[in-house]
Design a protein around this motif. Structure first.
Motif, PDB file in Angstrom:
ATOM      1  N   LYS A   1      -1.665  11.685  -0.832  1.00 54.01           N
ATOM      2  CA  LYS A   1      -3.076  11.749  -1.189  1.00 54.01           C
ATOM      3  C   LYS A   1      -3.724  10.366  -1.259  1.00 54.01           C
ATOM      4  CE  LYS A   1      -6.008  13.598  -4.875  1.00 54.01           C
ATOM      5  NZ  LYS A   1      -6.022  14.360  -6.116  1.00 54.01           N
ATOM      6  N   TYR A   2      -2.972   9.377  -1.692  1.00 51.04           N
ATOM      7  CA  TYR A   2      -3.508   8.030  -1.864  1.00 51.04           C
ATOM      8  C   TYR A   2      -2.968   7.055  -0.820  1.00 51.04           C
ATOM      9  CZ  TYR A   2      -5.362   9.865  -6.178  1.00 51.04           C
ATOM     10  OH  TYR A   2      -6.050  10.621  -7.091  1.00 51.04           O
ATOM     11  N   LYS A   3      -2.687   7.571   0.363  1.00 53.99           N
ATOM     12  CA  LYS A   3      -2.184   6.737   1.454  1.00 53.99           C
ATOM     13  C   LYS A   3      -3.120   5.545   1.674  1.00 53.99           C
ATOM     14  CE  LYS A   3      -0.774   6.681   6.206  1.00 53.99           C
ATOM     15  NZ  LYS A   3      -0.738   7.260   7.487  1.00 53.99           N
ATOM     16  N   ASP A   4      -2.527   4.376   1.873  1.00 51.57           N
ATOM     17  CA  ASP A   4      -3.219   3.117   2.137  1.00 51.57           C
ATOM     18  C   ASP A   4      -3.873   2.486   0.907  1.00 51.57           C
ATOM     19  OD1 ASP A   4      -2.454   3.115   4.824  1.00 51.57           O
ATOM     20  OD2 ASP A   4      -4.197   4.295   5.401  1.00 51.57           O
ATOM     21  N   ARG A   5      -3.747   3.094  -0.256  1.00 52.64           N
ATOM     22  CA  ARG A   5      -4.273   2.471  -1.474  1.00 52.64           C
ATOM     23  C   ARG A   5      -3.205   1.530  -2.033  1.00 52.64           C
ATOM     24  NH1 ARG A   5      -7.473   5.577  -6.219  1.00 52.64           N
ATOM     25  NH2 ARG A   5      -8.596   6.296  -4.378  1.00 52.64           N
TER      26      ARG A   5
ATOM     27  N   TYR B   1      -1.358  10.079 -10.971  1.00 52.51           N
ATOM     28  CA  TYR B   1      -0.499  10.175  -9.780  1.00 52.51           C
ATOM     29  C   TYR B   1       0.885   9.589 -10.076  1.00 52.51           C
ATOM     30  CZ  TYR B   1       0.513   9.991  -4.708  1.00 52.51           C
ATOM     31  OH  TYR B   1       1.037  10.166  -3.450  1.00 52.51           O
TER      32      TYR B   1
ATOM     33  N   ARG C   1       0.838  -1.203   0.000  1.00 52.18           N
ATOM     34  CA  ARG C   1       0.000   0.000   0.000  1.00 52.18           C
ATOM     35  C   ARG C   1       0.874   1.255   0.000  1.00 52.18           C
ATOM     36  NH1 ARG C   1      -5.255  -1.082   0.740  1.00 52.18           N
ATOM     37  NH2 ARG C   1      -5.753  -3.214   1.348  1.00 52.18           N
ATOM     38  N   MET C   2       0.348   2.301  -0.587  1.00 47.33           N
ATOM     39  CA  MET C   2       1.043   3.584  -0.614  1.00 47.33           C
ATOM     40  C   MET C   2       1.162   4.078   0.827  1.00 47.33           C
ATOM     41  SD  MET C   2       2.408   5.524  -2.770  1.00 47.33           S
ATOM     42  CE  MET C   2       3.188   7.114  -2.657  1.00 47.33           C
TER      43      MET C   2
ATOM     44  N   ASP D   1      -3.601   0.041  -7.614  1.00 46.43           N
ATOM     45  CA  ASP D   1      -4.838   0.812  -7.747  1.00 46.43           C
ATOM     46  C   ASP D   1      -4.618   2.317  -7.819  1.00 46.43           C
ATOM     47  OD1 ASP D   1      -6.319  -1.540  -7.724  1.00 46.43           O
ATOM     48  OD2 ASP D   1      -6.667  -1.467  -5.562  1.00 46.43           O
ATOM     49  N   LEU D   2      -3.376   2.748  -7.835  1.00 46.56           N
ATOM     50  CA  LEU D   2      -3.089   4.183  -7.949  1.00 46.56           C
ATOM     51  C   LEU D   2      -3.435   4.663  -9.352  1.00 46.56           C
ATOM     52  CD1 LEU D   2       0.370   4.331  -6.144  1.00 46.56           C
ATOM     53  CD2 LEU D   2      -1.828   5.133  -5.255  1.00 46.56           C
ATOM     54  N   PRO D   3      -4.002   5.857  -9.477  1.00 43.38           N
ATOM     55  CA  PRO D   3      -4.304   6.375 -10.815  1.00 43.38           C
ATOM     56  C   PRO D   3      -3.031   6.722 -11.582  1.00 43.38           C
ATOM     57  CG  PRO D   3      -4.926   7.974  -9.122  1.00 43.38           C
ATOM     58  CD  PRO D   3      -4.430   6.756  -8.412  1.00 43.38           C
TER      59      PRO D   3
END
Length: 75
Positions: free
Chosen positions: A21-25, A34, A16-17, A29-31
């Motif tokens: 902004k996308y912490k825990d994704r 980003y 996970r990140m 699954d990151l766009p």
């Protein structure tokens, strides 16, 4: 590059990140926007940067489908 390293693909669907902004994704699954932002600003050092840059290559080449079986695989 020294051949395919399956652990990298596993990590893309498990790690996970850790910040931002996308912490825990999940990395997978990151766009792409980003990931492109990181490419322009500079990827973090170490394993995280390698995973982010690898994910950008995968998404930019339409290869996301390669990770689908790994996402369904039990941990």
């Amino acid at each position: 590059m020294e051949g395919l390293q399956p652990q990298i693909l596993e990590d893309l669907v498990r790690v996970r990140m850790p910040f931002g902004k996308y912490k825990d994704r999940l990395i997978c699954d990151l766009p792409v926007s980003y990931l492109e932002w990181f490419a322009n600003k500079g990827f973090p050092q170490g394993k995280l940067g390698m995973l982010l840059s690898t994910m950008l290559v995968i998404k930019s080449n339409g290869l996301d489908y390669l990770l689908a079986p790994l996402k369904r695989k039990p941990k």
